[in-house]
Write a protein that holds these residues in place. Structure first.
Motif, PDB file in Angstrom:
ATOM      1  N   GLU A 167      26.807  88.656   6.186  1.00  0.00           N
ATOM      2  CA  GLU A 167      25.871  89.349   5.281  1.00  0.00           C
ATOM      3  C   GLU A 167      24.444  89.058   5.774  1.00  0.00           C
ATOM      4  N   CYS A 209      19.085  91.346   3.044  1.00  0.00           N
ATOM      5  CA  CYS A 209      17.922  91.036   2.211  1.00  0.00           C
ATOM      6  C   CYS A 209      17.310  89.707   2.665  1.00  0.00           C
ATOM      7  N   ARG A 223      28.339  93.496   6.486  1.00  0.00           N
ATOM      8  CA  ARG A 223      27.610  94.433   5.632  1.00  0.00           C
ATOM      9  C   ARG A 223      26.943  95.473   6.542  1.00  0.00           C
ATOM     10  N   GLY A 252      20.826  98.787   2.435  1.00  0.00           N
ATOM     11  CA  GLY A 252      19.941  97.638   2.579  1.00  0.00           C
ATOM     12  C   GLY A 252      18.846  97.875   3.605  1.00  0.00           C
ATOM     13  N   HIS A 305      27.607  96.836   0.717  1.00  0.00           N
ATOM     14  CA  HIS A 305      27.122  95.629   0.058  1.00  0.00           C
ATOM     15  C   HIS A 305      27.534  95.554  -1.425  1.00  0.00           C
ATOM     16  N   HIS A 316      29.660  92.864  -3.690  1.00  0.00           N
ATOM     17  CA  HIS A 316      29.391  92.246  -5.002  1.00  0.00           C
ATOM     18  C   HIS A 316      30.584  92.452  -5.945  1.00  0.00           C
ATOM     19  N   SER A 364      21.380  93.781  -9.662  1.00  0.00           N
ATOM     20  CA  SER A 364      20.816  92.949  -8.594  1.00  0.00           C
ATOM     21  C   SER A 364      19.345  93.279  -8.420  1.00  0.00           C
ATOM     22  N   ASP A 423      23.649  87.278  -2.817  1.00  0.00           N
ATOM     23  CA  ASP A 423      24.243  87.820  -1.596  1.00  0.00           C
ATOM     24  C   ASP A 423      24.937  86.723  -0.780  1.00  0.00           C
TER      25      ASP A 423
END
Ligand code: KG4
Ligand code: ZN
Length: 334
Positions: free
Chosen positions: A7, A10, A78, A82, A110, A114, A134, A298
């Motif tokens: 991941e 972010c 991922r 994003g 992504h 979650h 989120s 994340d």
């Protein structure tokens, strides 16, 4: 089957190695490198800096996770939605490993990650209804099966996490502000300030948090001596009221077997407790599946779980063709 999950979009670079057995998913090893300290001074994530930091972190993290380990059976990364700077770093690292080891690669959404964070503790019971909250998303998603989703509502402007973060910023709190608002709010009166509940009574499942953020800003401008705990408790309550009201209305309409609460904001204790309590009142047979607090932000583990299901249902991604999809909606099939 052993899955490596990556991941990196972010502000966290995160890698995890999971084993899927009959009993469920077991995390063999995981590590996350947070960039929060770097982005703090800007009050939010700066994409170029984030991309550079992901590029610095990713290889040492993968090396650490795979030290003394056999190679995994699947690599899940991922690939959207994003920030493209981060997505590129994760995808290129995953592609290189997949090529060098000759093992399948899967690009994971992504938000699907979650949703699957709850499977780190228990299987999802379908049909399910998920409230995704989120920093970038606020959505209600109907899940018929793994990968078979319909988004029934979403925010029309700011995400709820963004609203938490912006309210925190005007108070002078560091990014990410959600946990700080929540901590201050515990000592305050949630009815002290009558903030608006945008779109709460509208006959749809959409949300809007930009007006609430502005109302908070004006309140602070007009009442500079406001009690900070009361301010935090009141703004938090306004967000929670809207989220819960819309979710419960969807529960009544769609009668799911389980309700999921996932995404970074699902770490909020008041939101978790309120959802559990209200769901028990209106639908006692519906399970309430909360993202584990340890994996609500994340992380690579949730990407590995979602990747496992995506791979078992539809096979691997085309290793050479996999590319970032910054706008990939969770209900658009791959
Ligand atoms: O899912 P996430 O890690 O990143 C995104 O995909 O956006 O979510 C980060 C968001 C931030 O806005 C942060 O302030 C919020 O989750 N958050 C919280 C809490 N913990 C994290 N918001 C409210 N209460 C919390 N306890
Ligand atoms: Zn997220």
């Amino acid at each position: 089957m052993r899955i490596l999950g990556i991941e990196s979009s972010c502000d966290d670079t995160s890698v995890a190695l999971l084993e899927k057995t009959e009993a469920g998913f077991y995390i063999q090893k995981e590590k996350t490198a947070s960039q929060i300290e770097i982005h703090k001074k800007y009050g939010g994530v700066i994409p170029e800096i984030a991309g550079r930091k992901h590029a610095e972190q990713i290889v040492p993290l993968i090396e650490h996770i795979l030290e003394n380990q056999e190679k995994p059976d699947l690599i899940a990364v991922r690939s959207g939605p994003g920030l493209i700077t981060g997505l590129l770093v994760g995808i290129e690292a995953a592609r290189a490993l997949s090529y060098a080891w000759n093992i399948p690669l899967i690009g994971v959404n992504h938000i699907d990650g979650h949703l699957h964070s709850v499977e780190l503790e228990q299987p999802i019971q379908f049909p399910a209804l998920a409230l995704v909250v989120s920093g970038g998303h606020t959505e209600l998603v109907l899940m018929r099966d793994h990968g078979d989703y319909t988004k029934i509502g979403k925010t029309r402007d700011d995400a709820v996490g963004e609203c938490f973060d912006k309210c925190a910023k005007i108070l002078g709190f560091d990014y990410p502000g959600g946990p700080k608002i929540s901590r201050e709010g515990k000592m305050g009166n949630p009815s002290a300030i009558a903030f608006p509940r945008p779109m709460m009574k509208d006959a749809n499942y959409d949300f809007s948090f930009a007006g609430l953020k502005t109302a908070a800003l004006y309140h602070l401008r007009d009442h500079p001596d406001v009690s900070v705990p009361d301010f935090c408790a009141s703004v938090e309550q306004a967000m929670i009221d809207v989220l819960i009201e819309k979710t419960l209305r969807a529960v009544k309409e769609f009668a799911p077997k389980s309700v999921l609460l996932v995404g970074g904001v699902s770490a909020n204790t008041k939101l978790r407790d309120t959802l559990k309590e209200k769901l028990l009142d209106i639908a006692p047979d519906t399970s309430c599946l909360l993202s584990p607090k340890t994996h609500s932000m994340d992380n690579g583990a949730m990407i590995a779980v979602a990747g496992y299901y995506a791979y078992t249902k539809k096979g691997a991604s085309d290793m050479m063709a996999l590319s970032p999809e910054p706008q990939w909606a969770v209900d658009r099939p791959r």
